[in-house]
Design a protein around this motif. Structure first.
Motif, PDB file in Angstrom:
ATOM      1  N   ILE A  91      91.124  55.910  33.316  1.00  0.00           N
ATOM      2  CA  ILE A  91      92.262  56.825  33.214  1.00  0.00           C
ATOM      3  C   ILE A  91      92.398  57.644  34.485  1.00  0.00           C
ATOM      4  O   ILE A  91      93.504  57.803  35.033  1.00  0.00           O
ATOM      5  N   ALA A  92      91.280  58.168  34.995  1.00  0.00           N
ATOM      6  CA  ALA A  92      91.324  58.965  36.227  1.00  0.00           C
ATOM      7  C   ALA A  92      91.827  58.117  37.392  1.00  0.00           C
ATOM      8  O   ALA A  92      92.595  58.604  38.244  1.00  0.00           O
ATOM      9  N   ARG A  93      91.417  56.857  37.446  1.00  0.00           N
ATOM     10  CA  ARG A  93      91.867  55.966  38.517  1.00  0.00           C
ATOM     11  C   ARG A  93      93.379  55.753  38.435  1.00  0.00           C
ATOM     12  O   ARG A  93      94.087  55.847  39.451  1.00  0.00           O
ATOM     13  N   ARG A  94      93.882  55.466  37.230  1.00  0.00           N
ATOM     14  CA  ARG A  94      95.315  55.225  37.074  1.00  0.00           C
ATOM     15  C   ARG A  94      96.131  56.483  37.365  1.00  0.00           C
ATOM     16  O   ARG A  94      97.206  56.416  37.965  1.00  0.00           O
ATOM     17  N   LEU A  95      95.618  57.635  36.934  1.00  0.00           N
ATOM     18  CA  LEU A  95      96.341  58.879  37.181  1.00  0.00           C
ATOM     19  C   LEU A  95      96.387  59.202  38.671  1.00  0.00           C
ATOM     20  O   LEU A  95      97.400  59.709  39.175  1.00  0.00           O
ATOM     21  N   ALA A  96      95.304  58.915  39.389  1.00  0.00           N
ATOM     22  CA  ALA A  96      95.283  59.164  40.835  1.00  0.00           C
ATOM     23  C   ALA A  96      96.336  58.334  41.549  1.00  0.00           C
ATOM     24  O   ALA A  96      96.923  58.769  42.549  1.00  0.00           O
ATOM     25  N   GLU A  97      96.617  57.150  41.019  1.00  0.00           N
ATOM     26  CA  GLU A  97      97.647  56.290  41.603  1.00  0.00           C
ATOM     27  C   GLU A  97      99.047  56.735  41.195  1.00  0.00           C
ATOM     28  O   GLU A  97      99.966  56.742  42.013  1.00  0.00           O
ATOM     29  N   GLU A  98      99.206  57.070  39.927  1.00  0.00           N
ATOM     30  CA  GLU A  98     100.532  57.399  39.386  1.00  0.00           C
ATOM     31  C   GLU A  98     100.961  58.820  39.718  1.00  0.00           C
ATOM     32  O   GLU A  98     102.128  59.067  40.063  1.00  0.00           O
ATOM     33  N   VAL A  99     100.034  59.782  39.607  1.00  0.00           N
ATOM     34  CA  VAL A  99     100.349  61.199  39.843  1.00  0.00           C
ATOM     35  C   VAL A  99      99.216  61.798  40.686  1.00  0.00           C
ATOM     36  O   VAL A  99      98.305  62.450  40.154  1.00  0.00           O
ATOM     37  N   PRO A 100      99.224  61.575  41.991  1.00  0.00           N
ATOM     38  CA  PRO A 100      98.109  62.025  42.835  1.00  0.00           C
ATOM     39  C   PRO A 100      97.821  63.519  42.739  1.00  0.00           C
ATOM     40  O   PRO A 100      96.687  63.950  42.951  1.00  0.00           O
ATOM     41  N   GLU A 101      98.836  64.309  42.424  1.00  0.00           N
ATOM     42  CA  GLU A 101      98.653  65.760  42.352  1.00  0.00           C
ATOM     43  C   GLU A 101      98.113  66.236  40.993  1.00  0.00           C
ATOM     44  O   GLU A 101      97.910  67.442  40.793  1.00  0.00           O
ATOM     45  N   ALA A 102      97.889  65.323  40.077  1.00  0.00           N
ATOM     46  CA  ALA A 102      97.426  65.707  38.737  1.00  0.00           C
ATOM     47  C   ALA A 102      96.042  66.334  38.782  1.00  0.00           C
ATOM     48  O   ALA A 102      95.174  65.920  39.561  1.00  0.00           O
ATOM     49  N   VAL A 103      95.844  67.344  37.946  1.00  0.00           N
ATOM     50  CA  VAL A 103      94.526  67.956  37.769  1.00  0.00           C
ATOM     51  C   VAL A 103      94.134  67.807  36.304  1.00  0.00           C
ATOM     52  O   VAL A 103      94.991  67.815  35.417  1.00  0.00           O
ATOM     53  N   LEU A 104      92.822  67.676  36.061  1.00  0.00           N
ATOM     54  CA  LEU A 104      92.349  67.251  34.755  1.00  0.00           C
ATOM     55  C   LEU A 104      91.366  68.233  34.130  1.00  0.00           C
ATOM     56  O   LEU A 104      90.713  69.022  34.814  1.00  0.00           O
TER      57      LEU A 104
END
Length: 264
Positions: A91-104
């Motif tokens: 999930i973290a890998r996909r989010l880094a690609e889709e929304v690089p600015e996302a924080v978790l």
């Protein structure tokens, strides 16, 4: 046997997070009539103390959008279905690609503790304790998490949830229950409906005998599963669209009004 399932925030609780005396009385009437009531919420276990302090009888809860089933009388987790570390990494890998600015952030220890990246904007999260900040995303991915939280600045909540859901297809369930652009991610197949269905099967209650109340998109699976779906007046349009009926808002004791008519 009839069973009542109700969401908390925006449904049973008023905007100030209190339960009205009328609603408390209606819940006690259900208990007196031997009608089980279960709380079905996106909240983690650690957020339930302020709710139970207002109830005469601690009610069982399906927490973290279905990932945890909790018995408050014994302080016991009856079932947990968390995201495994391998799923969190994907999930973290996909989010880094889709929304690089996302924080978790993640809810760990069955939702008794929260761990968040240092850049994750804390709002009401820290009010309930059990919170730890970390500096590396990798530190969020080492333990099973009943829920992963995603923020990326100010976003349209519906659009952002849809974007994350598409990006995480097959590995996680994305939904939202707020207007602040927060997306909540559970393990694949884990929804309020799944958690409630497990609890009802344990009691021998079929879906047809369940009346469910809700107000936000994370309630939609539960309302679609239940035999009778009730939206409060302040509900999101997606909730009203699938509801069998709409009652008064949470501020106007919509759930209590319905229960008073159901259990005279």
């Amino acid at each position: 046997m009839m069973l009542i399932a109700t969401d908390l925030d925006g449904t049973l609780l008023r905007a100030d997070k209190t339960i009205s005396a009328r609603t408390t009385e209606a819940l006690e009437r259900a208990a007196a009539a031997d009608v089980p009531v279960v709380l079905v919420t996106g909240r983690p276990i650690r957020w339930l103390r302020t709710v139970y302090a207002q109830l005469a009888i601690p009610l069982p809860a399906v927490c973290a959008n279905g990932a945890v089933v909790y018995d408050p009388m014994r302080d016991q987790v009856l079932r947990a279905d968390p995201l495994a570390p391998e799923a969190l990494e994907e999930i973290a890998r996909r989010l880094a690609e889709e929304v690089p600015e996302a924080v978790l952030a993640v809810e760990i220890m069955d939702g008794r503790e929260m761990r968040h990246h240092i850049d994750y904007p804390m709002r009401w999260d820290s009010e309930h304790g059990g919170v730890q900040a970390v500096r590396a995303i990798a530190e969020l991915l080492t333990e099973p998490a009943v829920k992963l939280l995603v923020r990326a600045g100010d976003r349209d909540p519906d659009e952002f949830a849809d974007q994350i859901a598409k990006a995480l297809a097959g590995v996680g369930e994305a939904t939202h229950s707020s207007t602040s652009g927060l997306v909540e991610v559970s393990a694949s197949g884990v929804t309020k409906a799944a958690g409630l269905a497990w609890y009802c099967a344990r009691l021998g209650v079929p879906a047809a005998e369940v009346t469910a109340f809700g107000d936000m998109p994370n309630d939609v699976p539960m309302l679609a599963w239940a035999g009778h779906a009730v939206a409060v007046g302040n509900a999101h349009p997606a909730v009203k669209e699938i509801a069998d009926e709409v009652v008064a808002s949470n501020e106007d004791d919509g759930v209590a009004t319905y229960l008073e008519q159901l259990l005279p």
